[in-house]
Design a protein around this motif. Structure first.
Motif, PDB file in Angstrom:
ATOM      1  N   GLU A   1      25.248  50.172  25.119  1.00 24.50           N
ATOM      2  CA  GLU A   1      26.309  49.160  25.077  1.00 24.50           C
ATOM      3  C   GLU A   1      26.976  49.083  26.435  1.00 24.50           C
ATOM      4  O   GLU A   1      27.022  50.067  27.158  1.00 24.50           O
ATOM      5  N   ALA A   2      27.493  47.903  26.776  1.00 30.04           N
ATOM      6  CA  ALA A   2      28.168  47.722  28.046  1.00 30.04           C
ATOM      7  C   ALA A   2      29.483  48.480  28.013  1.00 30.04           C
ATOM      8  O   ALA A   2      30.147  48.573  26.984  1.00 30.04           O
ATOM      9  N   GLY A   3      29.870  49.003  29.176  1.00 32.09           N
ATOM     10  CA  GLY A   3      31.114  49.741  29.257  1.00 32.09           C
ATOM     11  C   GLY A   3      32.283  48.841  29.544  1.00 32.09           C
ATOM     12  O   GLY A   3      32.175  47.609  29.569  1.00 32.09           O
ATOM     13  N   VAL A   4      33.432  49.448  29.814  1.00 29.10           N
ATOM     14  CA  VAL A   4      34.640  48.713  30.168  1.00 29.10           C
ATOM     15  C   VAL A   4      34.458  48.132  31.566  1.00 29.10           C
ATOM     16  O   VAL A   4      34.045  48.847  32.484  1.00 29.10           O
ATOM     17  N   ALA A   5      34.750  46.854  31.694  1.00 27.42           N
ATOM     18  CA  ALA A   5      34.599  46.185  32.982  1.00 27.42           C
ATOM     19  C   ALA A   5      35.969  45.907  33.580  1.00 27.42           C
ATOM     20  O   ALA A   5      36.917  45.544  32.858  1.00 27.42           O
ATOM     21  N   GLN A   6      36.071  46.070  34.902  1.00 26.87           N
ATOM     22  CA  GLN A   6      37.312  45.778  35.602  1.00 26.87           C
ATOM     23  C   GLN A   6      37.004  45.004  36.872  1.00 26.87           C
ATOM     24  O   GLN A   6      35.976  45.222  37.508  1.00 26.87           O
ATOM     25  N   SER A   7      37.933  44.130  37.247  1.00 26.61           N
ATOM     26  CA  SER A   7      37.818  43.454  38.540  1.00 26.61           C
ATOM     27  C   SER A   7      39.211  43.106  39.048  1.00 26.61           C
ATOM     28  O   SER A   7      40.144  42.953  38.251  1.00 26.61           O
ATOM     29  N   PRO A   8      39.372  43.019  40.375  1.00 25.05           N
ATOM     30  CA  PRO A   8      38.378  43.408  41.371  1.00 25.05           C
ATOM     31  C   PRO A   8      38.256  44.928  41.467  1.00 25.05           C
ATOM     32  O   PRO A   8      39.020  45.636  40.825  1.00 25.05           O
ATOM     33  N   ARG A   9      37.322  45.431  42.223  1.00 24.27           N
ATOM     34  CA  ARG A   9      37.198  46.864  42.409  1.00 24.27           C
ATOM     35  C   ARG A   9      38.141  47.365  43.488  1.00 24.27           C
ATOM     36  O   ARG A   9      38.608  48.509  43.431  1.00 24.27           O
ATOM     37  N   TYR A  10      38.407  46.526  44.468  1.00 20.43           N
ATOM     38  CA  TYR A  10      39.302  46.892  45.558  1.00 20.43           C
ATOM     39  C   TYR A  10      40.197  45.697  45.878  1.00 20.43           C
ATOM     40  O   TYR A  10      39.764  44.555  45.778  1.00 20.43           O
ATOM     41  N   LYS A  11      41.446  46.011  46.267  1.00 23.64           N
ATOM     42  CA  LYS A  11      42.373  44.955  46.650  1.00 23.64           C
ATOM     43  C   LYS A  11      43.352  45.504  47.666  1.00 23.64           C
ATOM     44  O   LYS A  11      43.916  46.591  47.477  1.00 23.64           O
ATOM     45  N   ILE A  12      43.524  44.769  48.756  1.00 24.95           N
ATOM     46  CA  ILE A  12      44.509  45.128  49.774  1.00 24.95           C
ATOM     47  C   ILE A  12      45.491  43.975  49.885  1.00 24.95           C
ATOM     48  O   ILE A  12      45.083  42.831  50.098  1.00 24.95           O
ATOM     49  N   ILE A  13      46.777  44.268  49.726  1.00 24.79           N
ATOM     50  CA  ILE A  13      47.810  43.245  49.841  1.00 24.79           C
ATOM     51  C   ILE A  13      48.966  43.787  50.662  1.00 24.79           C
ATOM     52  O   ILE A  13      49.087  44.994  50.877  1.00 24.79           O
ATOM     53  N   GLU A  14      49.827  42.880  51.092  1.00 22.72           N
ATOM     54  CA  GLU A  14      51.036  43.307  51.786  1.00 22.72           C
ATOM     55  C   GLU A  14      52.159  43.448  50.765  1.00 22.72           C
ATOM     56  O   GLU A  14      52.142  42.812  49.701  1.00 22.72           O
ATOM     57  N   LYS A  15      53.116  44.297  51.117  1.00 26.70           N
ATOM     58  CA  LYS A  15      54.258  44.481  50.206  1.00 26.70           C
ATOM     59  C   LYS A  15      54.945  43.137  49.983  1.00 26.70           C
ATOM     60  O   LYS A  15      54.937  42.264  50.844  1.00 26.70           O
ATOM     61  N   ARG A  16      55.470  43.005  48.798  1.00 32.00           N
ATOM     62  CA  ARG A  16      56.156  41.799  48.303  1.00 32.00           C
ATOM     63  C   ARG A  16      55.182  40.722  47.834  1.00 32.00           C
ATOM     64  O   ARG A  16      55.632  39.729  47.257  1.00 32.00           O
ATOM     65  N   GLN A  17      53.871  40.921  48.037  1.00 35.39           N
ATOM     66  CA  GLN A  17      52.912  39.975  47.468  1.00 35.39           C
ATOM     67  C   GLN A  17      52.650  40.292  46.009  1.00 35.39           C
ATOM     68  O   GLN A  17      53.092  41.328  45.488  1.00 35.39           O
ATOM     69  N   SER A  18      51.944  39.405  45.360  1.00 29.90           N
ATOM     70  CA  SER A  18      51.593  39.590  43.949  1.00 29.90           C
ATOM     71  C   SER A  18      50.108  39.911  43.833  1.00 29.90           C
ATOM     72  O   SER A  18      49.303  39.555  44.695  1.00 29.90           O
ATOM     73  N   VAL A  19      49.766  40.587  42.731  1.00 25.53           N
ATOM     74  CA  VAL A  19      48.358  40.934  42.496  1.00 25.53           C
ATOM     75  C   VAL A  19      48.117  41.004  40.996  1.00 25.53           C
ATOM     76  O   VAL A  19      49.047  41.303  40.222  1.00 25.53           O
ATOM     77  N   ALA A  20      46.905  40.710  40.597  1.00 23.32           N
ATOM     78  CA  ALA A  20      46.539  40.782  39.178  1.00 23.32           C
ATOM     79  C   ALA A  20      45.208  41.479  39.029  1.00 23.32           C
ATOM     80  O   ALA A  20      44.298  41.275  39.843  1.00 23.32           O
ATOM     81  N   PHE A  21      45.112  42.276  37.993  1.00 24.39           N
ATOM     82  CA  PHE A  21      43.877  42.997  37.677  1.00 24.39           C
ATOM     83  C   PHE A  21      43.411  42.551  36.301  1.00 24.39           C
ATOM     84  O   PHE A  21      44.225  42.303  35.401  1.00 24.39           O
ATOM     85  N   TRP A  22      42.101  42.534  36.133  1.00 23.37           N
ATOM     86  CA  TRP A  22      41.518  42.079  34.872  1.00 23.37           C
ATOM     87  C   TRP A  22      40.681  43.184  34.241  1.00 23.37           C
ATOM     88  O   TRP A  22      40.030  43.977  34.945  1.00 23.37           O
ATOM     89  N   CYS A  23      40.712  43.255  32.919  1.00 25.84           N
ATOM     90  CA  CYS A  23      39.939  44.254  32.187  1.00 25.84           C
ATOM     91  C   CYS A  23      39.277  43.622  30.976  1.00 25.84           C
ATOM     92  O   CYS A  23      39.923  42.888  30.217  1.00 25.84           O
ATOM     93  N   ASN A  24      38.003  43.931  30.803  1.00 22.17           N
ATOM     94  CA  ASN A  24      37.267  43.520  29.612  1.00 22.17           C
ATOM     95  C   ASN A  24      36.813  44.776  28.881  1.00 22.17           C
ATOM     96  O   ASN A  24      35.978  45.528  29.393  1.00 22.17           O
ATOM     97  N   PRO A  25      37.360  45.055  27.704  1.00 18.15           N
ATOM     98  CA  PRO A  25      37.048  46.304  27.020  1.00 18.15           C
ATOM     99  C   PRO A  25      35.673  46.264  26.353  1.00 18.15           C
ATOM    100  O   PRO A  25      35.018  45.223  26.329  1.00 18.15           O
ATOM    101  N   ILE A  26      35.280  47.390  25.820  1.00 21.64           N
ATOM    102  CA  ILE A  26      34.041  47.457  25.050  1.00 21.64           C
ATOM    103  C   ILE A  26      34.202  46.574  23.808  1.00 21.64           C
ATOM    104  O   ILE A  26      35.261  46.588  23.165  1.00 21.64           O
ATOM    105  N   SER A  27      33.162  45.831  23.502  1.00 26.57           N
ATOM    106  CA  SER A  27      33.213  44.892  22.387  1.00 26.57           C
ATOM    107  C   SER A  27      33.600  45.590  21.090  1.00 26.57           C
ATOM    108  O   SER A  27      33.042  46.632  20.736  1.00 26.57           O
ATOM    109  N   GLY A  28      34.591  45.031  20.427  1.00 24.46           N
ATOM    110  CA  GLY A  28      35.014  45.587  19.149  1.00 24.46           C
ATOM    111  C   GLY A  28      36.118  46.624  19.239  1.00 24.46           C
ATOM    112  O   GLY A  28      36.666  47.043  18.215  1.00 24.46           O
ATOM    113  N   HIS A  29      36.450  47.058  20.455  1.00 22.86           N
ATOM    114  CA  HIS A  29      37.513  48.052  20.601  1.00 22.86           C
ATOM    115  C   HIS A  29      38.877  47.384  20.468  1.00 22.86           C
ATOM    116  O   HIS A  29      39.223  46.494  21.226  1.00 22.86           O
TER     117      HIS A  29
END
Lengths: 112, 113
Positions: free
Chosen positions: B1-29
């Motif tokens: 079965e496919a594992g937990v997916a996350q993106s992006p893997r790396y992110k560099i930002i400056e302070k005061r900027q915004s950032v978002a991370f995404w997660c796709n869990p194992i199906s059915g969890h």
């Protein structure tokens, strides 16, 4: 409050030597204890949990409530055991203490 | 079965900027977790979802962090505005239910400069 202490940051041993990774905890009730492992470039994964009372990859861990410890042991280390190891605690099945609390981790390095 | 997916893997930002991370869990969890792991520390739970409801967000800095799990599947963690001390690896994990084994994703390494 629940707390997990891993007193050492690094343990370096030769292949075939015994290994003991220390973990002490603080919790007033009956916790559930875990060991997680992260191999190089791999994801964090569960190694074993105390309620299973089983040996995984030759590792065992016994919950000692008197000493509030859950040390991880292996009689003969292998090079593939080199990894980061985290001890974790869950206080209750529900409620404020039901989350996993991790220790800071210890790096195990097994030299050939 | 496919594992937990996350993106992006790396992110560099400056302070005061915004950032978002995404997660796709194992199906059915049903249960999804976000952890913050600062260098030299163990993972610290930020928020736990059961389906699309929040179970525990007691350690989430709510003045700058937010998370949602619309439709009870994918989840997004946002930081706005970012601070230097937010530099860490953000781990997503999922499990079949509370008390079941948690499966971790590869993490997103955030660097705030």
């Amino acid at each position: 409050a629940q707390r997990v202490t891993q007193p050492e940051k690094l343990l370096s041993v030769f292949k075939g030597a015994p290994v003991e990774l220390k973990c002490n905890y603080s919790y007033s009730g009956s916790p559930e204890l875990f060991w997680y492992v992260q191999y190089s470039r791999q994801r964090l994964q569960l190694l074993l949990r105390h309620i299973s009372r089983e040996s995984i990859k030759g590792f065992t861990a016994d919950l000692n409530k008197g000493e509030t410890s859950f040390h991880l042991k292996k009689p003969f280390a292998q090079e593939e055991d080199s990894a980061m190891y985290y001890c974790a605690l869950r206080g209750e099945t529900t409620g404020a203490n039901s989350k996993l609390t991790f220790g800071k981790g210890i790096t195990l390095s097994v030299r050939p | 079965e496919a594992g937990v997916a996350q993106s992006p893997r790396y992110k560099i930002i400056e302070k005061r900027q915004s950032v978002a991370f995404w997660c796709n869990p194992i199906s059915g969890h049903a249960t999804l977790y976000w952890y913050q792991q600062i260098l030299g520390q163990g993972p610290k739970l930020l928020i736990q979802f059961q389906n699309n409801g929040v179970v525990d967000d007691s350690q989430l800095p709510k003045d700058r962090f937010s998370a949602e799990r619309l439709k009870g599947v994918d989840s997004t963690l946002k930081i706005q505005p970012a601070k230097l001390e937010d530099s860490a690896v953000y781990l997503c994990a999922s499990s079949g239910g509370h008390g079941y084994e948690q499966y971790f994703g590869p993490g997103t390494r955030l660097t705030v400069t």
